[in-house]
Design a protein around this motif. Structure first.
Motif, PDB file in Angstrom:
ATOM      1  N   MET A  11       0.869  -1.194   0.000  1.00 12.31           N
ATOM      2  CA  MET A  11       0.000   0.000   0.000  1.00 12.31           C
ATOM      3  C   MET A  11       0.898   1.234   0.000  1.00 12.31           C
ATOM      4  O   MET A  11       1.285   1.716   1.060  1.00 12.31           O
ATOM      5  CB  MET A  11      -0.868   0.005   1.255  1.00 12.31           C
ATOM      6  N   ASP A  12       1.216   1.732  -1.169  1.00 17.22           N
ATOM      7  CA  ASP A  12       2.181   2.832  -1.229  1.00 17.22           C
ATOM      8  C   ASP A  12       1.566   4.081  -1.851  1.00 17.22           C
ATOM      9  O   ASP A  12       0.655   3.991  -2.677  1.00 17.22           O
ATOM     10  CB  ASP A  12       3.402   2.376  -2.052  1.00 17.22           C
ATOM     11  N   ARG A  16       2.524  10.982  -0.979  1.00 16.52           N
ATOM     12  CA  ARG A  16       2.388  11.763  -2.213  1.00 16.52           C
ATOM     13  C   ARG A  16       0.952  12.215  -2.417  1.00 16.52           C
ATOM     14  O   ARG A  16       0.693  13.314  -2.899  1.00 16.52           O
ATOM     15  CB  ARG A  16       2.871  10.933  -3.411  1.00 16.52           C
TER      16      ARG A  16
HETATM   17  C1  IPE Z   1       2.803   4.019   2.215  1.00 17.68           C
HETATM   18  O1  IPE Z   1       2.780   5.366   1.867  1.00 17.68           O
HETATM   19  C2  IPE Z   1       2.534   3.797   3.672  1.00 17.68           C
HETATM   20  C3  IPE Z   1       3.724   3.507   4.483  1.00 17.68           C
HETATM   21  C4  IPE Z   1       4.905   3.137   4.036  1.00 17.68           C
HETATM   22  C5  IPE Z   1       3.570   3.639   5.916  1.00 17.68           C
HETATM   23  P1  IPE Z   1       4.100   6.246   1.941  1.00 17.68           P
HETATM   24  O2  IPE Z   1       4.150   6.916   3.272  1.00 17.68           O
HETATM   25  O3  IPE Z   1       5.309   5.448   1.600  1.00 17.68           O
HETATM   26  O4  IPE Z   1       3.784   7.311   0.813  1.00 17.68           O
HETATM   27  P2  IPE Z   1       4.797   7.857  -0.283  1.00 17.68           P
HETATM   28  O5  IPE Z   1       5.394   6.667  -0.965  1.00 17.68           O
HETATM   29  O6  IPE Z   1       5.818   8.661   0.427  1.00 17.68           O
HETATM   30  O7  IPE Z   1       3.941   8.671  -1.197  1.00 17.68           O
END
Ligand code: IPE
Ligand code: IPE
Ligand code: MG
Length: 228
Positions: A11-12, A16
């Protein structure tokens, strides 16, 4: 349609998603939790038996203390409010990862949710928190030694039963959001023959319709597992 038994999702893109709106990253994580609720529901309805969601990696501790603290607080809050949804859908909760180094309150909440849902017979929801595949494999190897196995007894089956995913079928479909094409230390062993599905959508924008698209894509794949 062939439904994958085990779907795993990286879940990425929460940060952003928030940044695009000029908001603090934590707002993206909050929106991401809403997505988790919707995807849990949709995955269970689709007949998926195991859903593994990557929420926090062993490497995510490198982030600023403020973000880590906010993520842990958010996790704790949701570990408490997931129960009615899990009960309604008959979903079993299972944590993947190391409890070591995690705040005591979260450990308790994880155990409480696992216990409260242990008798459910629907989908199993594996939440990966403080999860890293390399740590998982290293601790499985260590356990083989602790269990007194002889070198000739250390085989794939011996390692498999010592992973956090012991007894869970291999990942059939591995989804990653946010346009990154990497695994980031998730399910390295379990995804050996997983079908990969990458989407540019950020996690808060991923919904049941997008899960359905991924499932339809999966159903078209020809899996050979090294055969012909
Ligand atoms: C994913 O979203 C959730 C976690 C890793 C906790 P990110 O926090 O990595 O969001 P981006 O990749 O910086 O946009
Ligand atoms: C992977 O996302 C970990 C989770 C989704 C929990 P990251 O944002 O940490 O991965 P990288 O750093 O982009 O590889
Ligand atoms: Mg990220």
């Amino acid at each position: 349609m062939t439904v994958p038994t085990h779907v795993a999702i990286i879940m990425d893109g929460n940060g952003r998603w928030a940044a695009q709106r000029g908001w603090a990253r934590i707002k993206g994580h909050k929106a991401g939790v809403q997505t988790v609720e919707h995807i849990l529901e949709a995955a269970s309805d689709a007949g998926i038996r195991h859903l593994s969601l990557y929420a926090f990696s062993t490497e995510n501790w490198k982030r600023p203390a403020l973000e880590v603290g906010a993520l842990m607080a958010l996790l704790r809050m949701y570990l408490r409010i997931f129960l009615p949804q899990l009960t309604r859908k008959g979903i079993r909760f299972h944590h993947l990862g190391s409890l070591e180094g995690m705040p005591e309150g979260i450990r308790q909440d994880i155990r409480a949710l696992e216990d409260a849902t242990a008798a459910n017979s629907g989908m199993t929801f594996h939440l990966a928190v403080n999860y890293g595949s390399r740590l998982e494999l290293a601790q499985a190897a260590r356990r083989c030694v602790e269990d007194g196995l002889r070198p000739d007894q250390v085989d794939e089956a011996a390692l498999e039963v010592r992973l956090w995913t012991a007894g869970v079928p291999d990942v059939d479909l591995l989804i990653r959001t946010s346009g990154e094409h990497r695994i980031s230390n998730f399910m390295l062993w379990q995804s050996a023959y997983a079908e990969l599905y990458m989407t540019d959508l950020l996690w808060p924008d991923f919904g049941p319709a997008q899960l359905q698209e991924a499932l339809e894509d999966f159903a078209q794949r020809e899996r050979r597992f090294g055969g012909i």
